[in-house]
Design a protein around this motif. Sequence first.
Motif, PDB file in Angstrom:
ATOM      1  N   GLU A 101       0.761  -1.210   0.043  1.00 17.46           N
ATOM      2  CA  GLU A 101       0.053   0.009  -0.026  1.00 17.46           C
ATOM      3  C   GLU A 101       0.978   1.203  -0.025  1.00 17.46           C
ATOM      4  N   ASN A 102       1.912   1.167   0.918  1.00 17.75           N
ATOM      5  CA  ASN A 102       2.960   2.487   0.962  1.00 17.75           C
ATOM      6  C   ASN A 102       4.189   2.369   0.191  1.00 17.75           C
ATOM      7  N   THR A 112       8.760   4.804  -0.363  1.00 17.94           N
ATOM      8  CA  THR A 112       8.054   3.872   0.532  1.00 17.94           C
ATOM      9  C   THR A 112       7.777   5.015   1.838  1.00 17.94           C
ATOM     10  N   ARG A 113       6.726   4.632   2.361  1.00 13.57           N
ATOM     11  CA  ARG A 113       6.059   5.491   3.657  1.00 13.57           C
ATOM     12  C   ARG A 113       6.229   4.620   4.685  1.00 13.57           C
ATOM     13  N   MET A 123       5.444   3.746   8.754  1.00 14.33           N
ATOM     14  CA  MET A 123       4.913   4.350  10.078  1.00 14.33           C
ATOM     15  C   MET A 123       4.093   5.520   9.959  1.00 14.33           C
ATOM     16  N   GLY A 124       3.467   5.773   8.657  1.00 15.10           N
ATOM     17  CA  GLY A 124       2.764   7.045   8.504  1.00 15.10           C
ATOM     18  C   GLY A 124       3.356   8.254   8.802  1.00 15.10           C
ATOM     19  N   ARG A 125       4.751   8.515   9.018  1.00 14.92           N
ATOM     20  CA  ARG A 125       5.376   9.669   9.331  1.00 14.92           C
ATOM     21  C   ARG A 125       6.720   9.781   8.751  1.00 14.92           C
ATOM     22  N   GLN A 130       8.839   9.324   5.077  1.00 11.69           N
ATOM     23  CA  GLN A 130       8.838   9.125   3.425  1.00 11.69           C
ATOM     24  C   GLN A 130      10.243   8.907   3.119  1.00 11.69           C
ATOM     25  N   GLN A 190       8.161  13.241   9.857  1.00 10.46           N
ATOM     26  CA  GLN A 190       7.439  14.263  10.800  1.00 10.46           C
ATOM     27  C   GLN A 190       7.569  13.661  12.230  1.00 10.46           C
TER      28      GLN A 190
END
Length: 334
Positions: free
Chosen positions: A143-144, A188-189, A191-193, A195, A242
């Motif tokens: 997905e990421n 790829t991304r 842990m959601g924070r 990139q 982030q």
Amino acid sequence: QFSQEIRLSSPIADRGNLIVGIVYGRDFIDVDDDILGTDTLNLLSPAGFRPSDFGIEVTQTATTRQITRSLGVYAHSEWYLSDALTLTLAGRYTDDERHFRGNVTDNSGYIIGGSGGVIVAVDSEESETDFSWRTGIDYQAAENTLLYASVATGFKSGVFYSGAVPDPLGWGYVPPEKLTSYEMGIKTRLMGRVQANAAVFHYDYEDKQSSIYIPTAFGPASTLATLPESEATGAELEIAAQVSDSWDISFGAAYLDAEVSKPPADVRGIPVAAPVLKGDRLTQSPELSLNAVSKYYYSLNDTYDGVFQLSYTYTSEMTQFLADPLSRSEDVSD
């Protein structure tokens, strides 16, 4: 400057999409370029014959106009081979015309004698065509996470070199540069924070345009020329995170091994100022580049926000001009 583009896009049933277009451009570039040659000629001339011995400031002025007309026709298509796999096919045809008119003037008379005058005058036209293409594959591994690879050709238009030079030998038309590139990478991304992007690439150049020194009757002068064959291999890494709602950090690193594969024997029939050898590093091509940025956002009051930023950059030594061993710059960090 004038440019106009017409573009049409359409889905290809449920299998992809297609974009076709035509672009036309016309521009005028007028340049007045002055160069002070006193210091260089002082170094190259024997005592008693230096310009400063006579109280002369040696200056030249280049006055030029370059008119370019460019027409391009292109198509870009994406084909959905599966839910995770996309194939890209693209091509572009380019037709360029270039008209150049200009002259270099000796303002002091030191170069051509008397009260000075025109050293070199050129009124010439050139035209060139090219077809460039690209094919690539994108694979959505998760997905990421996106994996990709591509092979493409590129084209950089020819140009008339028009700097203020002390000798007509420095002027001339520089043919187009052609490139074949190979690249693969991952985006790829985490842990959601975070990139993270990484890529490796290899470039094969034909007639790469490069700054180079040539000998003239008034000492070495820089000009623009082409290298028959050259190549570059490298890797890039980018990370952006982030850390919190108010704190962002980013880091980038690039490694580049760029060198001459087949050196030029001359420049438009003129010997180079010093030998250019196979394996010499290309100009403006540092081996290592690093950058890091940290940004912290905070609120000053209900109306104003502030940003506190720290940044760092590093560039390893690189060559400014070929055929000039003194033009190597040192490492730069900031």
